[in-house]
Design an enzyme around this catalytic site. Structure first.
Site, mmCIF file in Angstrom:
data_model
loop_
_atom_site.group_PDB
_atom_site.id
_atom_site.type_symbol
_atom_site.label_atom_id
_atom_site.label_comp_id
_atom_site.label_asym_id
_atom_site.label_seq_id
_atom_site.Cartn_x
_atom_site.Cartn_y
_atom_site.Cartn_z
ATOM 1 N N TYR A 1 0.912 -1.175 0.047
ATOM 2 C CA TYR A 1 -0.183 0.044 -0.017
ATOM 3 C C TYR A 1 0.917 1.197 -0.070
ATOM 4 O O TYR A 1 1.537 1.615 0.948
ATOM 5 C CB TYR A 1 -0.823 -0.008 1.246
ATOM 6 C CG TYR A 1 -1.945 1.137 1.411
ATOM 7 C CD1 TYR A 1 -2.757 1.324 2.467
ATOM 8 C CD2 TYR A 1 -1.992 2.312 0.434
ATOM 9 C CE1 TYR A 1 -3.367 2.577 2.690
ATOM 10 C CE2 TYR A 1 -2.865 3.152 0.530
ATOM 11 C CZ TYR A 1 -3.699 3.497 1.440
ATOM 12 O OH TYR A 1 -4.497 4.359 1.809
ATOM 13 N N LYS B 1 -1.297 -0.967 -4.206
ATOM 14 C CA LYS B 1 -2.364 0.034 -4.383
ATOM 15 C C LYS B 1 -1.505 1.376 -4.178
ATOM 16 O O LYS B 1 -0.986 1.552 -3.078
ATOM 17 C CB LYS B 1 -3.513 -0.219 -3.147
ATOM 18 C CG LYS B 1 -4.203 1.294 -3.257
ATOM 19 C CD LYS B 1 -5.193 0.958 -2.049
ATOM 20 C CE LYS B 1 -4.860 0.911 -0.488
ATOM 21 N NZ LYS B 1 -5.750 1.191 0.142
#
Ligand SMILES: O=C(O)C(=O)C[C@H](O)[C@H](O)CO
Length: 283
Positions: free
Chosen positions: A129, A154
């Protein structure tokens, strides 16, 4: 088909405890409205503000409804990170994810060691992330290459070229910004959108327009999403979502927990009036 991932908000009751029934109701609705994966303990879910037990509880409540889950395990306490990874190892999920260690200024090889430790312990794929604006660290494609075991990313990043580069690794790649959803759903593996908590149907409709090649309609809908998302900023994006889910999805997801403060009644009324005006405009 490209995926719509929602970093689920964490429903709290007035005492600041997680309300599991509200979590389940919310997940059921999101899946009904076309959301494919639930990202647990992300930014919108105030992951950094949850205790280890709360992070585990959120996973279990969501798993009561679906195993289409990415479980965020990041923490500044490595013991906690590994306990959460082991907890996930006993459960059927898509992947675990983590932001890099934030707040502290550390050398890049510490970031590499951090992710390698997670990969070593995890039976599931490990996703990155990357959120430089919040963590102060950019784990870009070169650092991800050096880590060597990242299977998805992400990237919450306004620099879409930065996000595209992760595809050089041949991994699942998503961008985490609402105003890049049209690009993420067209070019990447999908989009991760906090605003999907309260307007999932707009992102499903956006994907349909893209699939049909109706890019004019897709662009008009993206601009509508931007306007609604932008309206929430002065009120606090995360706090606003609790009231917008109730208004636009028709059920209660509790209240935010300080330091994400609940909104005063007059602010809630003002926010909803503004959003309703945009929502009711045809594209
Ligand atoms: O909330 C999360 O975890 C997200 O990934 C969504 C966005 O990246 C984040 O909310 C920043 O807007």
């Amino acid at each position: 088909m490209t995926e719509i991932i929602v970093p689920i908000l964490t429903p709290f009751n007035e005492k600041g405890e997680i309300d599991g029934e509200k979590v389940k109701t919310h997940v059921q609705n999101l899946l009904r409205k076309g959301v494919d994966i639930i990202f647990v303990n992300g930014t919108t879910g105030v992951g950094p503000a949850l205790s280890k037990d709360e992070k585990r509880k959120m996973l279990d409540y969501v798993l009561d409804v679906t195993n289409k889950v990415i479980f965020q395990v990041g923490s500044l306490n490595m013991k906690e990170v590994l306990e959460l990874v082991n907890y996930a190892n006993e459960r059927d999920i898509i992947a675990v994810a983590s932001y890099p260690p934030y707040y502290f200024s550390i050398p890049k090889d510490f970031v590499v060691k951090y992710f390698k430790e997670i990969c070593e312990a995890s039976k599931h794929p490990v996703y990155l992330y990357n959120y430089p604006g919040a963590t102060g660290k950019d784990v870009d494609v070169n650092l991800a290459k050096e880590i060597g075991c990242i299977k998805g990313v992400k990237d919450t990043n306004p620099d879409f070229a930065h996000t595209i580069r992760y595809k050089e690794l041949g991994i699942k790649t998503y961008n985490g910004l609402e105003n890049l959803a049209i690009a993420s759903l067209s070019i990447l593996d999908g989009t991760v959108v906090g605003a999907g908590n309260y307007m999932p149907e707009l992102f499903s409709q956006l994907r349909e327009y893209i699939k049909a090649g109706d890019m004019r309609k897709a662009l008009d809908l993206q601009l509508k999403i931007n306007e609604i998302d932008g309206t929430t900023i002065p009120y606090g994006k995360i706090s606003s979502m609790y009231y917008l889910v109730k208004e636009l999805q028709g059920y209660d997801v509790g209240v935010p927990r300080p330091p994400m403060y609940p909104l005063e009644e007059d602010k809630v009324k003002e926010l909803i009036e503004k959003v309703r005006k945009i929502w009711n405009k045809s594209e």
